[in-house]
Design a protein around this motif. Structure first.
Motif, PDB file in Angstrom:
ATOM      1  N   ASP A 252       0.808  -1.227   0.109  1.00 44.49           N
ATOM      2  CA  ASP A 252      -0.028  -0.022   0.068  1.00 44.49           C
ATOM      3  C   ASP A 252       0.890   1.326   0.050  1.00 44.49           C
ATOM      4  O   ASP A 252       0.532   2.469  -0.642  1.00 44.49           O
ATOM      5  CB  ASP A 252      -1.027   0.086   1.151  1.00 44.49           C
TER       6      ASP A 252
ATOM      7  N   ARG B 122       2.323   1.566  -3.488  1.00 38.86           N
ATOM      8  CA  ARG B 122       1.398   2.046  -4.376  1.00 38.86           C
ATOM      9  C   ARG B 122       1.142   3.642  -4.138  1.00 38.86           C
ATOM     10  O   ARG B 122       0.945   4.311  -5.100  1.00 38.86           O
ATOM     11  CB  ARG B 122      -0.182   1.355  -3.939  1.00 38.86           C
TER      12      ARG B 122
ATOM     13  N   ARG C 124       4.016   5.520  -5.909  1.00 36.39           N
ATOM     14  CA  ARG C 124       4.081   5.228  -7.166  1.00 36.39           C
ATOM     15  C   ARG C 124       3.446   6.527  -7.990  1.00 36.39           C
ATOM     16  O   ARG C 124       4.085   6.920  -9.035  1.00 36.39           O
ATOM     17  CB  ARG C 124       3.404   4.133  -7.712  1.00 36.39           C
TER      18      ARG C 124
END
Length: 525
Positions: free
Chosen positions: A205, A208, A211
């Motif tokens: 997470d 993510r 990113r």
């Protein structure tokens, strides 16, 4: 003892990468290389072929196409770490580098520094409370998603941002993280890197989230290290010397910055100009050197900030910050002859050159036609000489192939004298105290344009006391400055009285000083 695994991100200059890997591993350290997938495949193969026989070099298994400000830079760094950690079990530290970095200290110095304290070196400032971000978006870097590169697709970058704002698509930051920010150039201990890689594997997470943040290489490692390591074990600084302009552009270093770079409290410097060939040669052999001392003055940032500030006010004329930082070198001696009567100083320089073998030049900062060797154009005008004054003297000294050199200065050049005394070289000064008759003062007034052939006698008579007082003031200011290596001789003194001061100034015997003084003709008008 510390062993460093360098994490090198690069995208150009294959020979420079090969040379850098050879230098850094020659001292017993290691290197993991990520070569940008956008770069030439032939260049990458050339690097791999050249370094194939070096057991201290590994390559990232996966090459990433990198873009400034994107997650790809973080991913490339992680790929290099994935290769380095198992390949180099003896590595105690992992140091992030780019192809534009070069060492400004020896391996011996670097290892001793890292052995001195068990800490991580990474800039890590509170993202929201600090003023680390100078320009551009701030909070929007995090709370909105960024799929387009602001440099390559600027219109779509800001269009996407505005749409998310209008639609209320702001996202939450992971609750257990305090977002930190800082330079991407860090040096981390092995245990820290192992914890970080374990955290990345366990928390998709977090990966993510980062990113789609903007410029995550300035927040990802900075945030996770602060999350995983006690604050007492973090030094919130980089060991790579780099600076940015007010507009977020990196400051570039050139050939005349060698002495300045070595004097900074850092292990590496970034970013070196591709044209700085002499600087790269000088720094190239530094890493494997032993027994070197590195006195640190750390004035680089202050010099740049001061000079940039002067430029904002329109007062940049004078030496630029880096030119002022150029040094003749600690082992050189600059002999400054200060005299209002230029013909006397020139005569002294000529005799010292002939009788004592001491090279010298006349009033190079005052006279257009002062004879100088060809120094590439830097010597062409007094204005250019003044702007590049320390660089000019260094080039002159190298041209003469001597560690001693004399120059002549007018007493009015007090600020110039003080500037040279701030240099790291040894400075000596000879103050020639002259006698000024009314006839001399009249001639001086004509030479400097204060009077002309038709100036009324009464005007000239009123001017002479002012000129005399001005010359007395210049002489007293110099004497009262308390400068080390200050010597004084008098035009009106007996030759024997000037022997010792002249001998001390030139570093010669009294017999040689007597020969230079001669029969009194040195001071003749």
């Amino acid at each position: 003892m510390a062993k460093i695994a360098y994490i090198l991100l690069c995208h150009k200059d294959p020979q420079g990468v090969i040379d850098q890997a050879g230098r850094l591993t020659a001292a017993g350290d290691f290197m993991a290389i990520h070569f940008d997938a956008r770069a030439s495949k032939a260049d990458y193969e050339a690097i791999r072929t050249a370094l194939a026989g070096n057991p201290s070099v590994v390559f990232a298994q996966r090459r990433i196409r990198c873009g400034w400000g994107e997650w790809s830079l973080v991913q490339a760094t992680l790929e290099a770490l994935y290769a380095a950690v198992p390949a180099f079990p003896r590595a105690t530290h992992f140091y992030m580098l780019s192809g534009d970095c070069m060492s400004i200290k020896s391996a011996e110095y670097a290892h001793a520094l890292l052995d001195g304290e068990s800490v991580d070196y990474i800039e890590s400032f509170d993202f929201f409370a600090s003023d680390w971000i100078k320009t551009g978006i701030r909070e929007e870097r995090l709370i909105y998603r960024h799929w387009f590169n602001e440099r390559g697709r600027k219109a779509w970058f800001y269009r996407s941002l505005e749409w998310q704002k209008k639609l209320g698509l702001a996202r939450k930051i992971p609750e257990d993280l305090q977002i930190m920010i800082g330079s991407q150039w860090w040096c981390l201990r092995r245990l820290t890197v192992e914890k970080l890689l374990q955290f990345v594997a366990a928390r998709p997470d977090v990966t993510r989230f980062f990113r789609t943040t903007w410029i995550p290489d300035e927040t990802f490692f900075q945030t996770l290290v602060r999350h995983l390591v006690p604050g007492s074990e973090i030094r919130s600084r980089t060991l790579t010397f780099l600076m940015f302009t007010d507009y977020g552009m990196p400051v570039t270093f050139y050939d005349d910055h060698y002495d300045l770079l070595l004097a900074q409290d850092y292990l590496f410097a970034r970013k070196l100009s591709v044209d700085a060939r002499r600087l790269k040669e000088q720094l190239g052999s530094l890493y494997t050197a032993t027994g070197m001392a590195f006195p640190v003055s750390g004035e680089g940032r202050r010099l740049y900030q001061f000079q940039a500030g002067r430029g904002r006010l329109g007062r940049r004329y004078a030496p630029r910050a880096w030119e002022a930082g150029t040094s003749l070198g600690r082992d050189r001696v600059l002999l400054i002859v200060v005299c209002k009567k230029w013909h006397i100083a020139k005569r002294l320089v000529a005799r010292a050159r002939e009788m004592a073998g001491i090279e010298g030049v006349d009033y190079l900062f005052n006279e257009d036609n002062c004879p100088l060797p060809d120094l590439g154009g830097i010597e062409s005008t007094p204005d250019k000489r003044m702007r590049h004054r320390r660089a000019l003297l260094k080039l002159l000294s190298e041209s003469f192939r001597s560690d001693r050199m004399m120059i002549c200065l007018d007493p009015e050049s007090f600020d110039l004298i003080r500037d040279f005394y701030a240099d790291r070289s040894e400075i000596r000064l000879l103050d020639i105290v002259c006698d000024f008759s009314d006839a001399y003062l009249r001639g001086h007034a004509l030479r400097v344009g204060l009077a002309g052939e038709h100036t009324p006698p009464e005007v000239m008579a009123g001017l002479l006391p002012t000129l005399r007082h001005d010359m007395i003031f210049e002489a007293e200011r110099l004497r009262d400055a308390g400068l080390p290596g200050y010597e004084r001789v008098w035009q009106s003194a007996e030759p024997g009285a000037n022997l010792l001061p002249l001998a001390r100034f030139l570093g010669i015997s009294e017999a040689q000083a007597r020969e230079i003084l001669g029969d009194g003709t040195l001071f003749q008008d």
